[in-house]
Design a protein around this motif. Structure first.
Motif, PDB file in Angstrom:
ATOM      1  N   LYS A   1      -2.899   1.819 -12.680  1.00 19.03           N
ATOM      2  CA  LYS A   1      -3.625   3.058 -12.958  1.00 19.03           C
ATOM      3  C   LYS A   1      -4.471   3.505 -11.771  1.00 19.03           C
ATOM      4  N   GLU A   2      -5.132   2.568 -11.099  1.00 20.85           N
ATOM      5  CA  GLU A   2      -6.005   2.905  -9.966  1.00 20.85           C
ATOM      6  C   GLU A   2      -5.861   1.847  -8.886  1.00 20.85           C
TER       7      GLU A   2
ATOM      8  N   ASP B   1       0.834  -1.205   0.000  1.00 21.40           N
ATOM      9  CA  ASP B   1       0.000   0.000   0.000  1.00 21.40           C
ATOM     10  C   ASP B   1       0.866   1.252   0.000  1.00 21.40           C
ATOM     11  N   LEU B   2       1.927   1.209   0.773  1.00 23.67           N
ATOM     12  CA  LEU B   2       2.822   2.368   0.820  1.00 23.67           C
ATOM     13  C   LEU B   2       3.442   2.628  -0.546  1.00 23.67           C
ATOM     14  N   TRP B   3       3.816   1.569  -1.245  1.00 26.81           N
ATOM     15  CA  TRP B   3       4.411   1.757  -2.563  1.00 26.81           C
ATOM     16  C   TRP B   3       3.398   2.265  -3.579  1.00 26.81           C
ATOM     17  N   ARG B   4       2.165   1.847  -3.451  1.00 28.71           N
ATOM     18  CA  ARG B   4       1.132   2.416  -4.329  1.00 28.71           C
ATOM     19  C   ARG B   4       0.978   3.911  -4.052  1.00 28.71           C
TER      20      ARG B   4
ATOM     21  N   ASN C   1      -3.402   7.038 -10.558  1.00 27.06           N
ATOM     22  CA  ASN C   1      -2.058   7.406 -10.992  1.00 27.06           C
ATOM     23  C   ASN C   1      -2.094   8.783 -11.650  1.00 27.06           C
ATOM     24  N   THR C   2      -1.194   9.648 -11.253  1.00 28.52           N
ATOM     25  CA  THR C   2      -1.151  11.012 -11.787  1.00 28.52           C
ATOM     26  C   THR C   2      -0.445  11.094 -13.136  1.00 28.52           C
ATOM     27  N   ASP C   3       0.037   9.956 -13.634  1.00 29.31           N
ATOM     28  CA  ASP C   3       0.648   9.892 -14.963  1.00 29.31           C
ATOM     29  C   ASP C   3      -0.459  10.002 -16.012  1.00 29.31           C
ATOM     30  N   ARG C   4      -0.492  11.112 -16.731  1.00 30.66           N
ATOM     31  CA  ARG C   4      -1.579  11.369 -17.674  1.00 30.66           C
ATOM     32  C   ARG C   4      -1.504  10.546 -18.960  1.00 30.66           C
TER      33      ARG C   4
END
Length: 401
Positions: free
Chosen positions: A227-228, A144-147, A249-252
């Motif tokens: 992604k989520e 979870d921390l890595w996510r 994920n903030t990667d657009r």
């Protein structure tokens, strides 16, 4: 034994007349000097300013609307650099430095391990930092921390993992050591999360090294491609049950660009926008790093354009450099890897050192001691003149033989 003064004068005049011949001699036998050593890690061209690309006749043209201050396109498998623009330029990396953090710390903990967060572990986080929302005195699984690190770019997750790793400064030290092992010599680590700090720098080349190394770890690859996910929340006071909430994920580009594996984006006031993207197509994996373009959205647009170009140009351009491999055990660099400090000029060849001549003491009457002094003086003068010629020749790019 005495020697007439006019004889001394004649000898001196003869030696002086011969000096032009001595000085001209090296030029007559000079041979071209071998090229100087590379001035940048990964190849000499990567240390040159401006765009570096070596296309064949049928290669596609590079995009013309690129605004990034630095970028690089490389093959993640072979390490070949297909094109670059100021790839060793030192710039603030923002959260893309979390790639190095993950490459350094991720292998240390079982992803199913559980850690209870202490209050001090989420203190002293930089103002305005991105956070995933970790709370003290609650349990979190390592995965979870890595996510939280990869999806939300959570500086709170980085701080918790850093404390698990022995503390903030020990983690910074380990990251710097890891960067050094990867030969990422443009990188100076000050904070583990990439938060703007004085002196903290990296480069498009180094960030590509970190990404290439990280992608060899299946967990790293899994997290950066997610992604989520659902993230553990607080405990409901009424029910005693622990809730959860969604993070994205903030990667657009993730989920939008075909074949994108992910990696990491970052934005801060000082760094502007930075992005490292990896994509796979037709069995080929390409890496693109773009630093500090004209706007936040441009970092994604330019990454996509460079990925498109890279896949179209593969096999139609000759490499202009390469991503070097990690140092071997014992600190040795792999055979054939370029060395030196990025962007620093190679030191000039050292001229042959002249042996110091002993001071010659003579008398005014030019007796035996004076005769010796004159001869020594003349020889030293001739030798010094020749040495000066050697230096001039060396500076002109010739080799003294």
């Amino acid at each position: 034994m005495s020697t007439p003064r006019h004889t001394i004068a004649q000898l001196c005049a003869a030696v002086t007349a011969a000096l032009p011949v001595l000085l001209a001699a090296p030029a007559a036998v000079a041979a071209p000097q071998a090229p100087p050593p590379s001035t940048a890690i990964g190849g000499e061209r990567l240390g040159l300013p401006g765009v570096q690309v070596d296309p064949s006749a049928d290669a596609p043209a590079l995009p013309t609307d690129l605004t990034g201050q630095s970028w690089i396109v490389s093959d993640a498998t072979s390490g070949d650099v297909l094109a670059s623009y100021n790839p060793h330029l030192g710039l603030p990396p923002a959260s893309t430095l979390k790639i190095l953090f993950a490459d350094t710390v991720l292998p240390k903990f079982d992803r199913n391990a559980v850690h209870r967060v202490a209050d001090e572990e989420i203190q002293n986080i930089g103002a305005g930092s991105s956070l995933v929302g970790i709370k003290e005195n609650l349990d979190y699984r390592v995965e979870d921390l890595w996510r939280g690190v990869f999806l939300s770019s959570g500086n709170d997750a980085v701080h918790v993992l850093s404390h698990m790793n022995g503390g903030i400064q020990p983690t910074v030290n380990e990251m710097q050591a890891r960067a050094d092992a990867l030969q990422a010599r443009d990188t100076k680590v000050v904070s583990p999360d990439g938060y703007d700090m004085d002196g903290q720098l990296s480069s498009a080349y180094d960030l590509s090294l970190f990404a290439r190394s990280g992608l060899r770890n299946p967990d790293f690859r899994m997290y950066c491609a997610t992604k989520e996910a659902m993230f553990p929340g607080a405990v409901d006071r009424n029910t005693g049950q622990r809730g959860s909430f969604g993070i994205a994920n903030t990667d657009r580009l993730l989920g939008k660009y075909p074949g994108l594996i992910g990696v990491k984006n970052g934005t801060t006031t000082n760094a502007g926008s930075t992005f490292v993207g990896a994509a796979e197509r037709g069995g080929r994996t390409l890496l693109v790093t773009v630093m500090h373009p004209a706007s936040y959205q441009r970092v994604y647009d330019e990454t996509a354009e460079l990925l498109d170009w890279g896949f179209a140009a593969a096999g139609k351009v000759r490499p202009v450099g390469r991503l070097v491999d990690e140092k071997q055990a014992g600190g040795e660099e792999p055979t054939g890897q370029a060395g030196g400090t990025a962007g620093a000029p190679a030191p000039p060849p050292h001229p042959a050192s002249d042996r110091p001549a002993a001071d010659a003491a003579g008398d005014d009457g030019f007796g035996p001691g004076g005769w010796t002094a004159v001869l020594v003086g003349v020889v030293v003068a001739a030798g010094a003149a020749v040495a000066l010629r050697r230096r001039a020749v060396a500076r002109a790019g010739r080799t003294w033989r």
